[in-house]
Design a protein around this motif. Structure first.
Motif, PDB file in Angstrom:
ATOM      1  N   LEU A   1       0.648  -1.058   0.119  1.00 43.41           N
ATOM      2  CA  LEU A   1       0.243  -0.086   0.134  1.00 43.41           C
ATOM      3  C   LEU A   1       1.067   1.190   0.031  1.00 43.41           C
ATOM      4  CD1 LEU A   1      -2.983   1.267   0.477  1.00 43.41           C
ATOM      5  CD2 LEU A   1      -2.265   1.573   3.070  1.00 43.41           C
ATOM      6  N   ILE A   2       0.623   2.342  -0.802  1.00 44.42           N
ATOM      7  CA  ILE A   2       1.080   3.689  -0.742  1.00 44.42           C
ATOM      8  C   ILE A   2       0.380   4.765  -0.195  1.00 44.42           C
ATOM      9  CG2 ILE A   2       2.306   5.369  -2.244  1.00 44.42           C
ATOM     10  CD1 ILE A   2       3.158   3.136  -4.211  1.00 44.42           C
ATOM     11  N   ILE A   3       0.931   5.294   0.780  1.00 51.87           N
ATOM     12  CA  ILE A   3       0.332   6.617   1.341  1.00 51.87           C
ATOM     13  C   ILE A   3       1.344   7.815   0.939  1.00 51.87           C
ATOM     14  CG2 ILE A   3      -0.801   7.710   3.320  1.00 51.87           C
ATOM     15  CD1 ILE A   3      -1.311   5.047   4.366  1.00 51.87           C
ATOM     16  N   PHE A   4       0.848   8.721   0.381  1.00 50.49           N
ATOM     17  CA  PHE A   4       2.090   9.945   0.157  1.00 50.49           C
ATOM     18  C   PHE A   4       1.466  11.280   0.521  1.00 50.49           C
ATOM     19  CE2 PHE A   4       4.991  11.827  -2.977  1.00 50.49           C
ATOM     20  CZ  PHE A   4       5.871  11.768  -2.488  1.00 50.49           C
ATOM     21  N   SER A   5       0.715  11.224   1.791  1.00 50.59           N
ATOM     22  CA  SER A   5      -0.021  12.331   2.032  1.00 50.59           C
ATOM     23  C   SER A   5       0.969  13.417   2.732  1.00 50.59           C
ATOM     24  CB  SER A   5      -1.215  11.954   3.024  1.00 50.59           C
ATOM     25  OG  SER A   5      -2.134  10.892   2.497  1.00 50.59           O
TER      26      SER A   5
ATOM     27  N   GLY B   1      -2.303  -8.002   5.887  1.00 52.12           N
ATOM     28  CA  GLY B   1      -1.018  -8.295   5.743  1.00 52.12           C
ATOM     29  C   GLY B   1      -0.198  -7.842   4.924  1.00 52.12           C
ATOM     30  N   LEU B   2      -0.492  -6.308   4.377  1.00 53.33           N
ATOM     31  CA  LEU B   2       0.267  -5.845   3.460  1.00 53.33           C
ATOM     32  C   LEU B   2       1.368  -4.871   4.086  1.00 53.33           C
ATOM     33  CD1 LEU B   2      -2.228  -4.593   0.622  1.00 53.33           C
ATOM     34  CD2 LEU B   2      -0.607  -6.438   0.713  1.00 53.33           C
ATOM     35  N   PRO B   3       2.519  -4.639   3.717  1.00 55.41           N
ATOM     36  CA  PRO B   3       3.448  -3.818   3.948  1.00 55.41           C
ATOM     37  C   PRO B   3       3.095  -2.317   3.481  1.00 55.41           C
ATOM     38  CG  PRO B   3       4.485  -4.774   2.129  1.00 55.41           C
ATOM     39  CD  PRO B   3       3.113  -5.642   2.465  1.00 55.41           C
ATOM     40  N   ILE B   4       3.660  -1.301   4.140  1.00 55.56           N
ATOM     41  CA  ILE B   4       3.053  -0.013   3.723  1.00 55.56           C
ATOM     42  C   ILE B   4       4.205   1.040   3.487  1.00 55.56           C
ATOM     43  CG2 ILE B   4       1.502   2.145   4.377  1.00 55.56           C
ATOM     44  CD1 ILE B   4       0.220  -0.012   6.243  1.00 55.56           C
ATOM     45  N   ILE B   5       4.257   1.690   2.216  1.00 55.54           N
ATOM     46  CA  ILE B   5       5.113   2.814   2.314  1.00 55.54           C
ATOM     47  C   ILE B   5       4.333   4.085   2.628  1.00 55.54           C
ATOM     48  CG2 ILE B   5       6.408   4.258   0.469  1.00 55.54           C
ATOM     49  CD1 ILE B   5       6.648   1.421  -1.378  1.00 55.54           C
ATOM     50  N   SER B   6       4.944   4.830   3.502  1.00 56.07           N
ATOM     51  CA  SER B   6       4.241   5.908   3.929  1.00 56.07           C
ATOM     52  C   SER B   6       4.814   7.297   4.272  1.00 56.07           C
ATOM     53  CB  SER B   6       2.994   5.387   5.078  1.00 56.07           C
ATOM     54  OG  SER B   6       2.628   6.743   5.825  1.00 56.07           O
ATOM     55  N   THR B   7       4.203   8.279   4.315  1.00 59.61           N
ATOM     56  CA  THR B   7       4.847   9.666   4.572  1.00 59.61           C
ATOM     57  C   THR B   7       4.869   9.347   6.207  1.00 59.61           C
ATOM     58  OG1 THR B   7       2.710  10.604   4.181  1.00 59.61           O
ATOM     59  CG2 THR B   7       4.544  10.920   2.568  1.00 59.61           C
TER      60      THR B   7
ATOM     61  N   PHE C   1       8.913   4.372   6.075  1.00 61.96           N
ATOM     62  CA  PHE C   1       8.694   5.770   6.048  1.00 61.96           C
ATOM     63  C   PHE C   1       9.535   6.710   4.901  1.00 61.96           C
ATOM     64  CE2 PHE C   1       6.863   5.124  10.518  1.00 61.96           C
ATOM     65  CZ  PHE C   1       5.616   5.662  10.011  1.00 61.96           C
ATOM     66  N   ILE C   2       8.934   7.579   4.300  1.00 60.83           N
ATOM     67  CA  ILE C   2       9.495   8.665   3.552  1.00 60.83           C
ATOM     68  C   ILE C   2       8.854   9.878   4.234  1.00 60.83           C
ATOM     69  CG2 ILE C   2      10.045   7.174   1.505  1.00 60.83           C
ATOM     70  CD1 ILE C   2       7.437   7.975   0.231  1.00 60.83           C
ATOM     71  N   HIS C   3       9.377  11.213   3.576  1.00 61.84           N
ATOM     72  CA  HIS C   3       9.022  12.444   4.116  1.00 61.84           C
ATOM     73  C   HIS C   3       8.120  12.798   2.972  1.00 61.84           C
ATOM     74  CE1 HIS C   3      11.981  13.147   7.209  1.00 61.84           C
ATOM     75  NE2 HIS C   3      12.853  12.946   6.507  1.00 61.84           N
TER      76      HIS C   3
ATOM     77  N   LEU D   1      10.565   7.095  -5.185  1.00 58.52           N
ATOM     78  CA  LEU D   1      11.002   6.373  -6.235  1.00 58.52           C
ATOM     79  C   LEU D   1      12.057   5.286  -5.605  1.00 58.52           C
ATOM     80  CD1 LEU D   1      11.330   5.737  -9.189  1.00 58.52           C
ATOM     81  CD2 LEU D   1      12.998   7.405  -9.263  1.00 58.52           C
ATOM     82  N   HIS D   2      12.925   5.770  -4.943  1.00 60.74           N
ATOM     83  CA  HIS D   2      13.872   4.760  -4.493  1.00 60.74           C
ATOM     84  C   HIS D   2      13.208   3.514  -3.449  1.00 60.74           C
ATOM     85  CE1 HIS D   2      17.369   2.950  -2.253  1.00 60.74           C
ATOM     86  NE2 HIS D   2      16.896   3.195  -1.173  1.00 60.74           N
ATOM     87  N   THR D   3      12.209   3.951  -2.750  1.00 61.16           N
ATOM     88  CA  THR D   3      11.482   2.931  -1.832  1.00 61.16           C
ATOM     89  C   THR D   3      10.596   2.037  -2.601  1.00 61.16           C
ATOM     90  OG1 THR D   3      11.544   4.688  -0.309  1.00 61.16           O
ATOM     91  CG2 THR D   3       9.867   2.636   0.138  1.00 61.16           C
ATOM     92  N   THR D   4       9.834   2.638  -3.581  1.00 60.73           N
ATOM     93  CA  THR D   4       8.929   1.552  -4.426  1.00 60.73           C
ATOM     94  C   THR D   4       9.775   0.471  -5.283  1.00 60.73           C
ATOM     95  OG1 THR D   4       8.874   3.407  -5.990  1.00 60.73           O
ATOM     96  CG2 THR D   4       7.064   3.063  -4.662  1.00 60.73           C
ATOM     97  N   ASN D   5      10.902   1.035  -5.707  1.00 59.89           N
ATOM     98  CA  ASN D   5      11.813   0.217  -6.416  1.00 59.89           C
ATOM     99  C   ASN D   5      12.580  -0.802  -5.629  1.00 59.89           C
ATOM    100  OD1 ASN D   5      13.302  -0.545  -8.792  1.00 59.89           O
ATOM    101  ND2 ASN D   5      15.125   0.214  -7.957  1.00 59.89           N
ATOM    102  N   TYR D   6      12.663  -0.431  -4.214  1.00 58.23           N
ATOM    103  CA  TYR D   6      13.084  -1.562  -3.178  1.00 58.23           C
ATOM    104  C   TYR D   6      12.017  -2.464  -3.086  1.00 58.23           C
ATOM    105  CZ  TYR D   6      14.530  -3.422   1.040  1.00 58.23           C
ATOM    106  OH  TYR D   6      14.663  -3.976   2.461  1.00 58.23           O
ATOM    107  N   MET D   7      11.047  -1.906  -2.806  1.00 58.37           N
ATOM    108  CA  MET D   7       9.638  -2.835  -2.415  1.00 58.37           C
ATOM    109  C   MET D   7       9.409  -3.840  -3.356  1.00 58.37           C
ATOM    110  SD  MET D   7       7.895  -3.189   0.458  1.00 58.37           S
ATOM    111  CE  MET D   7       7.493  -1.738   1.455  1.00 58.37           C
TER     112      MET D   7
END
Length: 312
Positions: A217-221, A237-243, A259-261, A269-275
């Protein structure tokens, strides 16, 4: 056409209709011992009315992001006055995160606070035993497309990611006034229906099914309170990329996501590529168990029951 008179008329009509509903409940079930208000504005005003007229105490649950420092909604004078009156006269206030509690206190909304997160139906949101095979890896985003969700930023990153690899898709669930603008952006970037797919509005079970067929799941708020989609993803059970905003850091750690800022598209971009290469390393059952232990109906129900008993 006179704003102040129009506002007063609508508010009085709102209270009148609410009171009709209250009388109906009272006739069928008797006078309630306590009123539980969700969201301060309007419903809180009516509960304030009931307290003074019928001497019924109430508690308030707030989960709106409008009290956060980044929000401009609370600039309205009338809303500020009503919020302070409602919170001041409540027997207790619950918020879905510590960050929201602190933000409300800073705005002068003082009372006895309890932290009670949002709830998820863990019988609907659950993981599948084995992930899909032979398909493209899937990111998921679910929102109302408000400016604060920064969906355009996610789409920009998907374009950049498509220039690195082509083994992924982003599925976007939701509806909102920005949808056409976001679809145009996807089309202009030549990622619409290639890497970015708009699925429209889905009901709860359909969202749960989408989560079970997704990998992250991506949250970029820019700002958040405690989004339900986060706890639904955890239950699935999903990992999350989030601000790292609002109540999200209170529940996401390295075992449950990254987490990202806010607005940092390079980091996304770096985190989604890694994920894409590492999502399988996250323990689905551990993420799921955390959701069950912290956001399930039984857990949240008991929290509220304890609060009711403490003030009756």
């Amino acid at each position: 056409n006179i704003p102040v008179l129009s506002y007063a008329y609508k508010l009085l009509r709102y209270i009148k209709l609410f009171y009709i509903g209250f009388k109906t409940v009272k006739e069928k079930s008797g006078t309630p011992d306590i009123v539980h208000v969700n969201v301060i504005y309007r419903t809180g005003f009516f509960s304030l009315f009931l307290k003074f007229i019928n001497r019924i105490n109430y508690i308030v649950t707030e989960h709106s992001s409008e009290y956060l420092p980044e929000s401009e909604i609370q600039k309205n004078f009338i809303r500020r006055v009503i919020a302070r009156l409602v919170v001041k006269n409540a027997k207790a206030v619950t918020t879905v995160s510590k960050s929201l509690k602190n933000a409300m206190i800073k705005r002068g909304l003082k009372n006895k606070y309890f932290i009670v997160p949002n709830v998820v139906d863990t019988n609907i949101f659950y993981p599948i035993k084995s992930r899909h095979k032979g398909e493209k890896k899937k990111f998921l985003h679910v929102s109302s497309f408000g400016d604060e969700k920064n969906v355009s930023g996610i789409i920009n990153v998907m374009k950049k990611l498509s220039e690195i690899r082509n083994d992924f898709e982003l599925h976007i669930i939701g509806e909102g006034e920005n949808r056409k603008k976001l679809e145009k952006l996807s089309k202009d970037l030549d990622v619409e229906n290639r890497y970015v797919f708009f699925l429209g509005i889905k009901n709860t079970k359909e969202v749960a099914n989408a989560m079970r067929s997704s990998d992250c799941l991506i949250i970029f708020s820019y700002f958040e309170s405690l989004p339900c989609v986060m706890i639904e993803a955890m239950a699935s059970g999903l990992p999350i990329i989030s601000t790292d905003v609002g109540g999200l850091p209170e529940h996401i750690n390295k075992e449950r996501g990254i987490f990202i800022h806010p607005s940092d598209e390079d980091s996304l971009l770096h985190t989604t590529n890694y994920m894409l290469d590492n999502y399988v390393k996250y323990n689905t059952n551990k993420i799921r168990n955390y959701a069950v232990e912290n956001f399930s109906y039984d857990v949240i129900g008991n929290k509220f029951l304890n609060i009711y008993n403490s003030i009756l």
